[in-house]
Design a protein around this motif. Sequence first.
Motif, PDB file in Angstrom:
ATOM      1  N   THR A 128       0.836  -1.198   0.000  1.00 46.08           N
ATOM      2  CA  THR A 128       0.000   0.000   0.000  1.00 46.08           C
ATOM      3  C   THR A 128       0.872   1.250   0.000  1.00 46.08           C
ATOM      4  O   THR A 128       1.836   1.344   0.765  1.00 46.08           O
ATOM      5  CB  THR A 128      -0.916   0.016   1.229  1.00 46.08           C
ATOM      6  OG1 THR A 128      -1.709  -1.167   1.229  1.00 46.08           O
ATOM      7  CG2 THR A 128      -1.832   1.237   1.224  1.00 46.08           C
ATOM      8  N   GLY A 129       0.531   2.196  -0.858  1.00 48.84           N
ATOM      9  CA  GLY A 129       1.283   3.434  -0.903  1.00 48.84           C
ATOM     10  C   GLY A 129       1.056   4.280   0.349  1.00 48.84           C
ATOM     11  O   GLY A 129       0.015   4.186   1.012  1.00 48.84           O
ATOM     12  N   VAL A 130       2.051   5.081   0.692  1.00 46.26           N
ATOM     13  CA  VAL A 130       1.984   5.946   1.880  1.00 46.26           C
ATOM     14  C   VAL A 130       1.680   7.364   1.413  1.00 46.26           C
ATOM     15  O   VAL A 130       2.518   8.015   0.794  1.00 46.26           O
ATOM     16  CB  VAL A 130       3.307   5.907   2.670  1.00 46.26           C
ATOM     17  CG1 VAL A 130       3.247   6.893   3.828  1.00 46.26           C
ATOM     18  CG2 VAL A 130       3.588   4.495   3.166  1.00 46.26           C
ATOM     19  N   ALA A 131       0.456   7.822   1.686  1.00 48.44           N
ATOM     20  CA  ALA A 131       0.051   9.177   1.300  1.00 48.44           C
ATOM     21  C   ALA A 131      -0.718   9.790   2.458  1.00 48.44           C
ATOM     22  O   ALA A 131      -1.798   9.320   2.808  1.00 48.44           O
ATOM     23  CB  ALA A 131      -0.807   9.130   0.041  1.00 48.44           C
ATOM     24  N   ILE A 132      -0.157  10.812   3.053  1.00 46.22           N
ATOM     25  CA  ILE A 132      -0.784  11.486   4.193  1.00 46.22           C
ATOM     26  C   ILE A 132      -1.339  12.828   3.715  1.00 46.22           C
ATOM     27  O   ILE A 132      -0.582  13.691   3.264  1.00 46.22           O
ATOM     28  CB  ILE A 132       0.225  11.706   5.332  1.00 46.22           C
ATOM     29  CG1 ILE A 132       0.847  10.379   5.762  1.00 46.22           C
ATOM     30  CG2 ILE A 132      -0.440  12.401   6.505  1.00 46.22           C
ATOM     31  CD1 ILE A 132      -0.142   9.365   6.265  1.00 46.22           C
ATOM     32  N   GLY A 270       5.518  13.621   9.495  1.00 47.74           N
ATOM     33  CA  GLY A 270       6.539  12.572   9.481  1.00 47.74           C
ATOM     34  C   GLY A 270       6.141  11.375  10.329  1.00 47.74           C
ATOM     35  O   GLY A 270       6.338  10.216   9.930  1.00 47.74           O
ATOM     36  N   ASP A 271       5.573  11.633  11.513  1.00 43.83           N
ATOM     37  CA  ASP A 271       5.128  10.539  12.378  1.00 43.83           C
ATOM     38  C   ASP A 271       4.014   9.736  11.713  1.00 43.83           C
ATOM     39  O   ASP A 271       3.989   8.496  11.792  1.00 43.83           O
ATOM     40  CB  ASP A 271       4.644  11.091  13.725  1.00 43.83           C
ATOM     41  CG  ASP A 271       5.783  11.601  14.589  1.00 43.83           C
ATOM     42  OD1 ASP A 271       6.952  11.294  14.268  1.00 43.83           O
ATOM     43  OD2 ASP A 271       5.510  12.318  15.574  1.00 43.83           O
ATOM     44  N   LEU A 272       3.077  10.435  11.084  1.00 42.78           N
ATOM     45  CA  LEU A 272       1.975   9.741  10.407  1.00 42.78           C
ATOM     46  C   LEU A 272       2.483   8.902   9.240  1.00 42.78           C
ATOM     47  O   LEU A 272       2.000   7.779   9.005  1.00 42.78           O
ATOM     48  CB  LEU A 272       0.937  10.751   9.913  1.00 42.78           C
ATOM     49  CG  LEU A 272       0.123  11.473  10.993  1.00 42.78           C
ATOM     50  CD1 LEU A 272      -0.788  12.521  10.364  1.00 42.78           C
ATOM     51  CD2 LEU A 272      -0.694  10.486  11.820  1.00 42.78           C
ATOM     52  N   GLU A 273       3.463   9.427   8.505  1.00 43.93           N
ATOM     53  CA  GLU A 273       4.037   8.651   7.396  1.00 43.93           C
ATOM     54  C   GLU A 273       4.751   7.417   7.923  1.00 43.93           C
ATOM     55  O   GLU A 273       4.675   6.331   7.328  1.00 43.93           O
ATOM     56  CB  GLU A 273       4.998   9.527   6.594  1.00 43.93           C
ATOM     57  CG  GLU A 273       4.293  10.603   5.778  1.00 43.93           C
ATOM     58  CD  GLU A 273       5.263  11.557   5.106  1.00 43.93           C
ATOM     59  OE1 GLU A 273       6.463  11.552   5.502  1.00 43.93           O
ATOM     60  OE2 GLU A 273       4.838  12.315   4.212  1.00 43.93           O
ATOM     61  N   HIS A 274       5.456   7.568   9.063  1.00 44.04           N
ATOM     62  CA  HIS A 274       6.131   6.431   9.676  1.00 44.04           C
ATOM     63  C   HIS A 274       5.117   5.360  10.078  1.00 44.04           C
ATOM     64  O   HIS A 274       5.312   4.160   9.804  1.00 44.04           O
ATOM     65  CB  HIS A 274       6.915   6.910  10.897  1.00 44.04           C
ATOM     66  CG  HIS A 274       7.619   5.827  11.644  1.00 44.04           C
ATOM     67  ND1 HIS A 274       8.788   5.232  11.194  1.00 44.04           N
ATOM     68  CD2 HIS A 274       7.309   5.197  12.821  1.00 44.04           C
ATOM     69  CE1 HIS A 274       9.168   4.314  12.041  1.00 44.04           C
ATOM     70  NE2 HIS A 274       8.294   4.269  13.046  1.00 44.04           N
ATOM     71  N   GLU A 275       4.024   5.790  10.708  1.00 44.88           N
ATOM     72  CA  GLU A 275       2.977   4.837  11.111  1.00 44.88           C
ATOM     73  C   GLU A 275       2.351   4.178   9.888  1.00 44.88           C
ATOM     74  O   GLU A 275       2.054   2.976   9.904  1.00 44.88           O
ATOM     75  CB  GLU A 275       1.911   5.563  11.922  1.00 44.88           C
ATOM     76  CG  GLU A 275       2.397   6.065  13.282  1.00 44.88           C
ATOM     77  CD  GLU A 275       1.371   6.967  13.954  1.00 44.88           C
ATOM     78  OE1 GLU A 275       0.239   7.071  13.421  1.00 44.88           O
ATOM     79  OE2 GLU A 275       1.696   7.557  14.995  1.00 44.88           O
ATOM     80  N   ALA A 276       2.144   4.969   8.821  1.00 48.52           N
ATOM     81  CA  ALA A 276       1.527   4.421   7.612  1.00 48.52           C
ATOM     82  C   ALA A 276       2.427   3.376   6.962  1.00 48.52           C
ATOM     83  O   ALA A 276       1.946   2.355   6.445  1.00 48.52           O
ATOM     84  CB  ALA A 276       1.221   5.542   6.622  1.00 48.52           C
ATOM     85  N   ARG A 277       3.746   3.630   6.979  1.00 43.22           N
ATOM     86  CA  ARG A 277       4.663   2.632   6.411  1.00 43.22           C
ATOM     87  C   ARG A 277       4.610   1.339   7.216  1.00 43.22           C
ATOM     88  O   ARG A 277       4.634   0.243   6.637  1.00 43.22           O
ATOM     89  CB  ARG A 277       6.087   3.191   6.373  1.00 43.22           C
ATOM     90  CG  ARG A 277       6.345   4.169   5.230  1.00 43.22           C
ATOM     91  CD  ARG A 277       7.827   4.469   5.065  1.00 43.22           C
ATOM     92  NE  ARG A 277       8.346   5.216   6.193  1.00 43.22           N
ATOM     93  CZ  ARG A 277       8.350   6.545   6.272  1.00 43.22           C
ATOM     94  NH1 ARG A 277       7.858   7.262   5.266  1.00 43.22           N
ATOM     95  NH2 ARG A 277       8.857   7.164   7.325  1.00 43.22           N
TER      96      ARG A 277
END
Length: 425
Positions: A128-132, A270-277
Amino acid sequence: MKTEFADVNETRKTVRVEIPPDVVDAEIERLARDYSRKARIPGFRPGKAPARVIKQRFKDQILHEVAHDLIPRAVEDALRERGVEAVDTPDVRDVNLEEGQPLTFTASFDTVPAFDPGDLSTISLRRTGVAIDEDAVNGALERLRGRAARFEPVEARGVEHGDTVVLDLERRDPGGETDKHTDVSIELGAKANPPGFDEQLLGLNVGDTKSFTIHYPPDHPIGELANTDVSYTVAVKGLKRRVLPELDDEFAKDLGEFETLDALRTRVRGDLEHEARHAADRELRADLMKQLATRIPFELPGSLVEREIDRRVEEFARRVIDQGLDPRQTGIDWNGFRESQRDPARETVAAALVLDEITRREHIEVTEEEVEHEVGKYAERTGRSPAAVRAALEKEGGLSRVAAGLRREKSIDFVLARAKIGADS
């Protein structure tokens, strides 16, 4: 010792074992001597009672200990000589044991045969792609505001939605038992509030007292309260309003690490992108495990499936207890819940067996240094020394579990390196 193995199916086996009479009698004599030294028999001095008397008087206990000593060793020897490994403790039945006779019994056990996990390059996965987006960032900032909220006293008006009421509370349950609580803070609108409770508080002023009855619906999650009436008496002692801070540079500075709101926003993204990854990695691995589970070419060992179901039920019960509830009083259909876990348990067991077979075939090993590194990471997370963590694990037999977990992670990485992984846009 004589053994006779038989196949029930590809994974379920039986072995009939016969232990010679001389081995049985030698064990009986040894135990009889032990009993003779300890036993107090009328008419005989301690340790002087004849073996015949001892064996007659303590026959059942001696034969029980003989079986307890000889049978596990015999099963272990039989499986080792056959080159078979049981995945769980064998079930023993049809035990025949008498002095002067061979000890016979039958042991049933599950085992896992070697098999081909198939071509790993045919596994196809999507990451799944990471898009916040801005809505996600704004939502996270609002949650931070909520945690930084302060409470201000409210005067000259009654209770409104969103207020926090400080009150003394008396509760009478359907059985007539009463419990009292003082200085309870209740936020109107909180999900944990009883159904209809908030409406009863609206408009009350400090100093007011009110009695009312709440009806809990038939589908209420707490079984003992479902479809019952509970009486409450409340005395309002205080009223507070939740005030959110402004979302500005000062708010960011108050969090201690940021000079501006933009800097805070960047960190939140950045934190949300880390969680999404991490979430994408979990989804990828979950899909991998589902695909691996389909590669088992035989009926799964029943004992492994039951063990996994037991683990799931115990884990769920612990979560219920952590919420302050008695699992026996929640109204949960535990038999139904257990059965609902059968299919996911089968999938978990099947995937684990495929990974274990890959580990065996590819000679995937874990070094002592890797185990030590994992122990060190756990020690850092828990604020303990690595030596203390290692000592605790050694005492509980946990180091082998650490090594097994690391081996399985290595096997997953091995498979992922050979699978076809696409990316969603």
